[in-house]
Design a protein around this motif. Structure first.
Motif, PDB file in Angstrom:
ATOM      1  N   UNK A   1      34.962  54.185  55.987  1.00 27.09           N
ATOM      2  CA  UNK A   1      34.730  52.747  55.923  1.00 27.09           C
ATOM      3  C   UNK A   1      35.568  52.120  54.818  1.00 27.09           C
ATOM      4  N   UNK A   2      35.659  52.812  53.662  1.00 27.63           N
ATOM      5  CA  UNK A   2      36.468  52.298  52.560  1.00 27.63           C
ATOM      6  C   UNK A   2      37.926  52.190  52.938  1.00 27.63           C
ATOM      7  N   UNK A   3      38.419  53.209  53.648  1.00 28.43           N
ATOM      8  CA  UNK A   3      39.814  53.200  54.097  1.00 28.43           C
ATOM      9  C   UNK A   3      40.047  52.047  55.060  1.00 28.43           C
ATOM     10  N   UNK A   4      39.108  51.876  55.992  1.00 29.94           N
ATOM     11  CA  UNK A   4      39.229  50.804  56.977  1.00 29.94           C
ATOM     12  C   UNK A   4      39.210  49.436  56.298  1.00 29.94           C
ATOM     13  N   UNK A   5      38.317  49.268  55.320  1.00 26.63           N
ATOM     14  CA  UNK A   5      38.258  48.008  54.574  1.00 26.63           C
ATOM     15  C   UNK A   5      39.575  47.736  53.861  1.00 26.63           C
ATOM     16  N   UNK A   6      40.151  48.793  53.305  1.00 24.27           N
ATOM     17  CA  UNK A   6      41.401  48.620  52.571  1.00 24.27           C
ATOM     18  C   UNK A   6      42.539  48.237  53.515  1.00 24.27           C
TER      19      UNK A   6
ATOM     20  N   UNK B   1      48.183  22.037  49.449  1.00 21.88           N
ATOM     21  CA  UNK B   1      48.852  23.300  49.746  1.00 21.88           C
ATOM     22  C   UNK B   1      48.811  24.252  48.564  1.00 21.88           C
ATOM     23  N   UNK B   2      49.012  23.728  47.375  1.00 19.79           N
ATOM     24  CA  UNK B   2      48.974  24.565  46.170  1.00 19.79           C
ATOM     25  C   UNK B   2      47.558  25.076  45.921  1.00 19.79           C
ATOM     26  N   UNK B   3      46.580  24.212  46.146  1.00 18.90           N
ATOM     27  CA  UNK B   3      45.184  24.633  45.970  1.00 18.90           C
ATOM     28  C   UNK B   3      44.806  25.704  46.996  1.00 18.90           C
ATOM     29  N   UNK B   4      45.343  25.582  48.210  1.00  9.10           N
ATOM     30  CA  UNK B   4      45.072  26.595  49.237  1.00  9.10           C
ATOM     31  C   UNK B   4      45.621  27.955  48.802  1.00  9.10           C
ATOM     32  N   UNK B   5      46.790  27.951  48.193  1.00 12.70           N
ATOM     33  CA  UNK B   5      47.353  29.210  47.680  1.00 12.70           C
ATOM     34  C   UNK B   5      46.450  29.804  46.601  1.00 12.70           C
ATOM     35  N   UNK B   6      46.021  28.945  45.690  1.00  9.33           N
ATOM     36  CA  UNK B   6      45.189  29.418  44.578  1.00  9.33           C
ATOM     37  C   UNK B   6      43.892  30.049  45.111  1.00  9.33           C
ATOM     38  N   UNK B   7      43.250  29.375  46.029  1.00  4.97           N
ATOM     39  CA  UNK B   7      41.991  29.896  46.583  1.00  4.97           C
ATOM     40  C   UNK B   7      42.225  31.195  47.355  1.00  4.97           C
ATOM     41  N   UNK B   8      43.341  31.254  48.044  1.00  3.81           N
ATOM     42  CA  UNK B   8      43.679  32.455  48.814  1.00  3.81           C
ATOM     43  C   UNK B   8      43.773  33.668  47.886  1.00  3.81           C
ATOM     44  N   UNK B   9      44.547  33.541  46.816  1.00  2.00           N
ATOM     45  CA  UNK B   9      44.746  34.685  45.920  1.00  2.00           C
ATOM     46  C   UNK B   9      43.489  35.006  45.111  1.00  2.00           C
ATOM     47  N   UNK B  10      42.743  33.984  44.730  1.00  2.00           N
ATOM     48  CA  UNK B  10      41.484  34.245  44.023  1.00  2.00           C
ATOM     49  C   UNK B  10      40.498  34.977  44.932  1.00  2.00           C
ATOM     50  N   UNK B  11      40.475  34.590  46.195  1.00  3.21           N
ATOM     51  CA  UNK B  11      39.598  35.261  47.154  1.00  3.21           C
ATOM     52  C   UNK B  11      39.951  36.732  47.300  1.00  3.21           C
ATOM     53  N   UNK B  12      41.232  37.020  47.301  1.00  3.90           N
ATOM     54  CA  UNK B  12      41.641  38.422  47.431  1.00  3.90           C
ATOM     55  C   UNK B  12      41.367  39.209  46.162  1.00  3.90           C
ATOM     56  N   UNK B  13      41.426  38.555  45.028  1.00  2.22           N
ATOM     57  CA  UNK B  13      41.044  39.267  43.804  1.00  2.22           C
ATOM     58  C   UNK B  13      39.594  39.730  43.889  1.00  2.22           C
ATOM     59  N   UNK B  14      38.751  38.875  44.429  1.00  2.14           N
ATOM     60  CA  UNK B  14      37.349  39.251  44.609  1.00  2.14           C
ATOM     61  C   UNK B  14      37.196  40.434  45.552  1.00  2.14           C
ATOM     62  N   UNK B  15      37.939  40.430  46.640  1.00 10.36           N
ATOM     63  CA  UNK B  15      37.862  41.536  47.602  1.00 10.36           C
ATOM     64  C   UNK B  15      38.382  42.837  46.989  1.00 10.36           C
ATOM     65  N   UNK B  16      39.441  42.733  46.207  1.00 11.47           N
ATOM     66  CA  UNK B  16      40.004  43.923  45.560  1.00 11.47           C
ATOM     67  C   UNK B  16      39.016  44.502  44.554  1.00 11.47           C
ATOM     68  N   UNK B  17      38.391  43.628  43.794  1.00 13.04           N
ATOM     69  CA  UNK B  17      37.440  44.092  42.776  1.00 13.04           C
ATOM     70  C   UNK B  17      36.218  44.770  43.393  1.00 13.04           C
TER      71      UNK B  17
END
Length: 548
Positions: A6-11, A54-70
């Protein structure tokens, strides 16, 4: 077992979501990568969105992925995925540092100019679809150019003089691209649409140049990044575990020892006398491009003869003039890799031609620096077996998500380090029949690599002046004035890229030595090269672990 799977699939899902989502936020990069449609949206018709939303969308996108990575459990990942995770973390951090702290979009007009140029040039030069479809994409993007430059004017608060000037120069190149290069090949049925869109785009580009000259020029700022921002960016880009001060100390020590080696090789002449003899052997402004092409044939034959590495199976390398809108940063030349998702479309070794309006002294200075041996080293670095070979190996990596990740977010020291390592490799292997001019030029090139690191760190964090930088390059590392002036401009236009050459070269040598000790008598140089290249552009400490 199921939890691990499951961890591999999530990654895997996280990696795909990040890659394709980030490309959707940068349609121009998506075209260059070979990714053409995202959730039904035709990316080849779009431009990056630099509006506030557009810039705010980028910021939210990368912040969201930081949460998923953590939220990931690294212990559930295999060693290749852990390498990918390190790349992802560095690039998420770098993206958010740019959006939240450095904010080039508020200060650097070349961001918009180069975006527009690449947006139009990629569909022209990459044959990913029939010509009429690609021109449809060009026309759609031309229609969006006025809005892009309105966004630019809304965003830009100030700009260093050099960024402003280079933006105007590159913008003239984009106007020329639209007005001449693209216009000359418009399919007949699309000419009216092209003329309409091109007219509006050219007007917007000229208006932007007027704005830069008359308005933004009154709001100047410093191009130096400053120590705090530099250290953060340096750590994310280089990912070597060394601080700028540590790398600087190594570079300055190597500068002394390399100068001593050059003195020994040049004796009984002085290094300057020996290098002057080499510099006098050069092409003319008219034959410069043709000579660069011939060096590619020579280098390719030598790599095959010595079996240094298995060469790519695709015959997809073209040698072309550097696009005008990119000549501010690529004053000499460069390499433009084939799209990782469509590598068959072609890679390009860029050579920047000598401008016809240059004075005789400037022309001679450029030709002396890129003399017969200098051109050979340029070709080895940029193409054979440097960037072209490395990035062709990268374009064969599977699975596709890993190929894309290690291309789009590839580690700079791995990439530039391999190219510098290739220069030393070819010299050590006796390229050009062990011609002393080749080794003299290698040592001069190595001094330049060392100077790159010293001036980037000292200019951005230690108050080095322009004159001190020029003195370092001209007096201590024997560079011609034209080369040194162009390199100073490059250091003012960028940050943390110039140290990747030295950090990477040292890293590749360290890994080779380690692998040689591990394998003893069974060590094969060719095998080492191929195993390392098949991993693609991971941070060098990670590469060493992957090869164990």
């Amino acid at each position: 077992m199921s939890n691990n799977r499951s961890g591999v699939s999530d990654f895997d899902k996280l990696t795909d979501d990040l890659l394709y989502g980030s490309l959707a936020l940068s349609p121009v990069s998506a075209t260059q990568t070979g990714y053409h449609e995202h959730n039904g949206a035709a990316l080849d018709e779009m431009l990056d969105d630099y509006s506030a939303a557009g810039i705010e969308a980028q910021r939210k996108f990368y912040e969201g992925f930081q949460g998923r990575v953590n939220a990931l459990n690294p212990s559930s990942l295999d060693k290749e995925q852990r390498a990918d995770l390190e790349i992802i973390k560095n690039n998420l951090n770098l993206s958010l540092l740019e959006l939240n702290t450095i904010q080039s979009y508020k200060h650097n007009p070349t961001v918009y100019v180069e975006l527009a140029g690449n947006a139009l040039f990629a569909p022209y030069v990459l044959e990913y679809a029939p010509k009429d479809r690609r021109y449809q994409h060009i026309i759609r993007r031309l229609e969006k150019v006025p809005a892009l430059f309105e966004q630019a004017k809304a965003n830009l608060l100030d700009a260093p003089e050099v960024w402003n000037r280079v933006a105007r120069e590159e913008n003239d190149g984009t106007v020329d691209l639209i007005d001449k290069t693209l216009r000359a090949e418009v399919p007949e049925p699309q000419k009216a649409d092209y003329e309409r869109a091109a007219g509006l785009a050219i007007a917007a580009l000229k208006d932007f140049n007027g704005y830069l000259a008359a308005v933004l020029s009154k709001k100047t700022s410093d191009w130096r990044l400053g120590r705090d921002k530099y250290v953060q960016k340096f750590n994310y880009i280089l990912a070597t575990g060394k601080s700028p001060e540590q790398l600087l100390a190594e570079a300055e020590a190597d500068l002394k020892s390399t100068r001593q080696e050059l003195e020994r090789l040049a004796a009984p002449k002085t290094p300057k006398q020996a290098l002057d003899d080499v510099a006098r052997q050069h092409s003319t402004a008219e034959t410069y491009m043709a000579q660069a092409k011939s060096t590619l044939e020579q280098a390719t034959a030598f790599v095959r003869e010595k079996s240094l590495v298995t060469l790519p199976s695709r015959s997809n390398l073209g040698v072309i003039e550097t696009p005008e809108f990119m000549r501010g940063i690529y004053a000499v030349g460069g390499f433009n890799a084939a799209p990782p998702l469509q590598p068959e479309l072609g890679a390009f070794y860029w050579i920047t031609p000598i401008p016809k309006n240059w004075s005789k002294d400037r022309v001679e200075s450029k030709l002396r620096e890129y003399n017969d041996y200098g051109l050979q080293h340029l070709t080895v670095h940029e193409a054979m077996p440097g960037h072209y070979v490395q990035l062709e190996y990268a374009n064969d990596v599977e699975p596709k998500s890993r190929r894309l990740l290690r291309n789009v977010f590839g580690n700079g020291p791995y990439i530039e380090g391999w190219a510098v390592y290739a220069q030393e490799l070819m010299t050590d292997q006796g390229y050009l029949n062990n011609d002393p001019g080749m080794r003299l030029t290698w040592l001069k090139q190595l001094l330049r690599v060392l100077a790159n690191t010293i001036l980037d760190i000292r200019l951005h964090t230690m108050g080095m002046t322009d004159q001190q930088a020029l003195d370092l390059m001209i007096n201590d590392t024997y560079q011609e004035k034209e080369e040194a002036t162009a390199k100073l401009q490059r250091a003012q236009l960028s940050s943390c890229q110039l140290p990747t050459y030295f950090a990477g070269w040292k890293g590749w040598l360290t890994i080779k030595d380690h692998q040689q000790k591990l394998r003893g008598a069974s060590f094969s140089l060719r095998d080492f090269h191929e195993r390392a290249l098949k991993e693609s552009a991971v941070p060098l400490p990670v590469l060493d672990r992957l090869l164990e």
